[in-house]
Design a protein around this motif. Structure first.
Motif, PDB file in Angstrom:
ATOM      1  N   GLU A  87      36.993  26.314  31.516  1.00 54.39           N
ATOM      2  CA  GLU A  87      37.043  27.703  32.000  1.00 54.39           C
ATOM      3  C   GLU A  87      38.180  28.423  31.291  1.00 54.39           C
ATOM      4  OE1 GLU A  87      38.247  30.926  35.022  1.00 54.39           O
ATOM      5  OE2 GLU A  87      39.481  29.411  34.028  1.00 54.39           O
ATOM      6  N   LYS A 138      37.840  39.208  32.735  1.00 53.39           N
ATOM      7  CA  LYS A 138      38.880  39.694  33.659  1.00 53.39           C
ATOM      8  C   LYS A 138      38.793  41.217  33.742  1.00 53.39           C
ATOM      9  CE  LYS A 138      41.261  36.344  35.542  1.00 53.39           C
ATOM     10  NZ  LYS A 138      40.935  36.132  36.959  1.00 53.39           N
ATOM     11  N   GLU A 142      35.407  33.716  31.891  1.00 56.92           N
ATOM     12  CA  GLU A 142      35.613  34.696  32.966  1.00 56.92           C
ATOM     13  C   GLU A 142      36.056  36.016  32.357  1.00 56.92           C
ATOM     14  OE1 GLU A 142      38.388  33.927  36.235  1.00 56.92           O
ATOM     15  OE2 GLU A 142      38.208  36.038  36.802  1.00 56.92           O
ATOM     16  N   ASP A 195      39.794  32.802  30.500  1.00 57.31           N
ATOM     17  CA  ASP A 195      39.771  34.215  30.919  1.00 57.31           C
ATOM     18  C   ASP A 195      39.927  35.110  29.695  1.00 57.31           C
ATOM     19  OD1 ASP A 195      40.130  33.684  33.948  1.00 57.31           O
ATOM     20  OD2 ASP A 195      41.801  32.601  33.037  1.00 57.31           O
ATOM     21  N   HIS A 212      45.153  34.722  31.216  1.00 59.26           N
ATOM     22  CA  HIS A 212      44.766  34.960  32.610  1.00 59.26           C
ATOM     23  C   HIS A 212      45.192  36.337  33.111  1.00 59.26           C
ATOM     24  CE1 HIS A 212      45.157  34.958  37.004  1.00 59.26           C
ATOM     25  NE2 HIS A 212      43.999  34.321  36.934  1.00 59.26           N
ATOM     26  N   HIS A 239      40.258  24.177  34.425  1.00 60.08           N
ATOM     27  CA  HIS A 239      40.629  25.560  34.736  1.00 60.08           C
ATOM     28  C   HIS A 239      41.708  26.065  33.778  1.00 60.08           C
ATOM     29  CE1 HIS A 239      42.771  28.433  37.691  1.00 60.08           C
ATOM     30  NE2 HIS A 239      41.651  29.023  37.342  1.00 60.08           N
TER      31      HIS A 239
HETATM   32 CA    CA Z   1      39.709  32.307  35.685  1.00 60.22          CA
END
Ligand code: CA
Ligand code: G3P
Length: 244
Positions: A35, A112, A110, A37, A50, A8
């Motif tokens: 993972e 955002k 991801e 962002d 993030h 993560h």
């Molecule tokens: Ca994330």
């Protein structure tokens, strides 16, 4: 089936999150997936971080979208975590894709886009992946499911995962309607009968953020498709110990 371990924001437990050292460590320990962002800068560059603001994880202040990439690159994204990482910079998605050139695992990007929509981010992210790592298995996730639909319009064969806090009623209908292959569920929602129901409909279940050994164990026993964890080394070691 072996539950995959995704790191993560990289190996967040021992490196500054979403930085090259965090991704290097995630690869070193053997993570099945990484993972990260992404956001857009004022000059439309895709950067990896993030929060929408740089305050927590750099020595700067303010929203990413108000800075050009050149301006963002002046900030230190490592010292807040430890002096050992002084001088670490906010990476662009391009830099990460180049940095993990030999990585054979999964990259979970991801978007955002749940607070700032960042018009055009979906096509920019797809273009970068196509350019720098066209054969890398990528899972695109977001809490903004319209953003995932926009990405699918740009790249029809994209592998999508719906990020969700809550369990839905008959979630397989909605998941298939969006064109996603997976749900990335908040851990308490994932550790429920929803997981088996989704899997029986061919939908993968990945739980976030799983950091406690007891919960990792539960996820492994349930046969979840993956856990997304700040502690990839510990999770991999626990998984290995179960197989002895
Ligand atoms: Ca994330
Ligand atoms: O992808 C799982 C997890 O990263 C979602 O939450 O806030 O850590 O991006 P967050």
């Amino acid at each position: 089936m072996k539950t995959a371990v995704y790191a993560h924001r990289g190996s967040k437990c021992n490196c500054p999150e979403n930085t090259l050292p965090a991704f290097e460590e995630a690869i070193r320990v053997g993570s099945d997936g990484i993972e990260l962002d992404v956001h857009l800068t004022k000059d439309q560059q895709v950067v990896v971080m993030h929060d929408e603001k740089i305050d927590r994880t750099t020595n700067g202040k303010g929203q990413i979208k108000t800075y050009t990439l050149d301006a963002l690159k002046k900030f230190d994204a490592g010292s807040w975590f430890s002096p050992k990482f002084k001088g670490t910079r906010i990476p662009t998605l391009t830099q990460v894709l180049e940095f993990i050139a030999d990585y054979q695992g999964v990259l979970n990007i991801e978007l955002k886009t749940d607070r700032n929509v960042y018009p055009g981010i979906e096509s920019r992210v797809v273009a970068l992946v196509n350019r720098y790592r066209p054969n890398l298995p990528v899972v695109y996730s977001s809490f903004n499911h319209e953003s995932l639909m926009r990405l699918k319009a740009v790249k029809p064969n994209a592998d999508l995962a719906l990020l969700l806090w809550e369990r839905l009623a008959e979630p397989w209908h909605y998941t298939k309607q969006i064109g996603a292959s997976a749900q990335h569920l908040w851990q308490p929602s994932a550790l429920s009968e929803t997981a088996a129901q989704l899997q029986s409909h061919g939908i993968k279940v990945r739980a976030w953020t799983v950091n406690k050994p007891r919960i990792m164990q539960q996820a492994f026993e349930m046969g979840l498709d993956a856990i997304i964890t700040d502690q990839p080394e510990a999770a991999l070691s626990l998984r290995k110990s179960r197989c002895k």
